[in-house]
Design a protein around this motif. Structure first.
Motif, PDB file in Angstrom:
ATOM      1  N   GLY A   2       0.762  -1.247   0.044  1.00 12.39           N
ATOM      2  CA  GLY A   2       0.128   0.068   0.169  1.00 12.39           C
ATOM      3  C   GLY A   2       0.618   1.374  -0.025  1.00 12.39           C
ATOM      4  N   ARG A   3       2.108   1.149  -0.010  1.00 13.03           N
ATOM      5  CA  ARG A   3       2.788   2.378   0.095  1.00 13.03           C
ATOM      6  C   ARG A   3       3.982   2.418  -0.983  1.00 13.03           C
ATOM      7  N   LEU A   4       4.276   3.735  -1.576  1.00 12.54           N
ATOM      8  CA  LEU A   4       5.393   3.734  -2.414  1.00 12.54           C
ATOM      9  C   LEU A   4       6.685   3.646  -1.747  1.00 12.54           C
ATOM     10  N   VAL A   5       7.659   2.667  -2.268  1.00 12.06           N
ATOM     11  CA  VAL A   5       9.013   2.445  -1.672  1.00 12.06           C
ATOM     12  C   VAL A   5      10.166   3.070  -2.643  1.00 12.06           C
ATOM     13  N   GLU A   6       9.585   3.320  -3.979  1.00  7.93           N
ATOM     14  CA  GLU A   6      10.724   4.139  -4.777  1.00  7.93           C
ATOM     15  C   GLU A   6       9.873   4.759  -5.965  1.00  7.93           C
TER      16      GLU A   6
END
Length: 346
Positions: A257-261
């Protein structure tokens, strides 16, 4: 950041209006702006512990410039499709904002949102289930014009003939039913339906994952040609990083659910990437039987999005994790120009 063109524009407006002008000028360069967007789903606990929340999208922020293709990649279930539907206002967000063409979708009246739907369309993943089997192709493609009350019968007939030719089909096929077409042809019909209202943004939700490899290449080439011809903007969703790298200008990597890059495509050919991105790159198959594959970087399965671990969500599977990773959530920060990473050590 204010563009040089905006800086050089002379104005005699009061300062507050001048600042508003600069903000609108910057927003005009970004067709889509997503700000701290979250979507939580209520989940009933089977043990009677009350309601829990599945964090499908959690605090995501990014922009898509007009005319570019942003690739969104990640494992199945990481929230990619949910994010695409939030941008199209098909789902209401729990938190955050979605700006389309300079307008906040969730502060507008329903009538205006309906008008904005002409600017943003979707191509679905499964060409077999996304077309109504009881409708002819003519009826399927004519439906957007009827819903938005565009043109008369003669005009719509001409538009439909031009539309199918744009995607590589013939006008003689308009009176056939979906079951009479192959998978690649059905996806071309889905693309034609998305193009019908002349949108600015198209969310392509895994549009080639259900197709053979040879057909995938044809569809990807068609999307690139249509983008050049009509100046389209794409959010291209896929779990296949090799497909994403072929068609995208920038790539966003999503995990739980999150952007990591988030970085330009060229960055993904080098090093100093997020550990999860490195693992995705290692997993791309290579058609060379003599090449020895590296050992897998990741172990185990992703944690449950209902019960996320403390600290960095990726730390239970990360080969570089330290005590800091287990306690503190890393910020999504710009480590180099246009390169954003959520990692303590990148």
């Amino acid at each position: 950041m204010v563009s040089d063109q905006a800086k050089s524009k002379p104005t005699t407006l009061p300062l507050i209006y001048e600042q508003l002008f600069y903000i609108k000028q910057e927003m005009a360069e970004n067709l889509v702006e997503v700000r701290s967007l979250s979507k939580y789903f209520n989940v009933s606990s089977p043990w009677g512990a009350g309601r829990l929340y599945l964090k499908a999208v959690d605090g995501v922020s990014f922009q898509i410039k007009a005319g570019e293709t942003l690739g969104l990649v990640g494992e199945s279930g990481c929230g990619k499709s949910t994010l695409g539907r939030l941008i199209l206002a098909l789902l209401p967000p729990t938190l955050g904002e979605v700006w389309l063409a300079g307008e906040n979708l969730w502060t507008l009246p329903k009538r205006r949102v309906r008008q904005l739907r002409q600017k943003a369309q979707i191509i679905f993943q499964d060409p077999y289930s996304s077309l109504n089997p009881r409708m002819t192709i003519r009826r399927i493609l004519e439906e957007p014009y009827i819903i938005h009350k565009l043109g008369n019968r003669r005009q719509r007939r001409q538009w439909l003939e031009e539309l199918v030719e744009e995607v590589g089909l013939s006008t003689e096929q308009l009176d056939r039913y979906p079951h009479e077409f192959s998978g690649g042809q059905r996806q071309r019909i889905g693309i034609a339906r998305a193009l019908a209202l002349k949108p600015q943004l198209i969310v392509a939700d895994e549009p080639v994952s259900a197709l053979d490899v040879s057909i995938q290449a044809q569809i990807l080439n068609l999307l690139s040609e249509l983008q050049d011809r009509f100046g389209l903007t794409f959010l291209f969703i896929s779990h296949d990083l090799s497909v994403i790298s072929h068609i995208s200008n920038r790539i966003a990597v999503m995990y739980l659910g999150r952007l990591v890059e988030l970085a330009p495509r060229e960055v993904f050919g080098g090093g100093h990437l997020h550990p999860y991105t490195e693992a995705l790159l290692d997993a791309i198959p290579v058609a060379d039987p003599s090449r020895r594959l590296p050992p897998p970087r990741l172990k185990g399965d992703p944690p449950s999005p209902i019960q996320l671990p403390a600290g960095c969500p990726f730390h239970p599977r990360c080969p570089y994790a330290e005590d800091k990773c287990r306690k503190i959530v890393p910020d999504f920060r710009e480590t180099a120009p246009t390169h954003w990473v959520a990692c303590h050590f990148r």
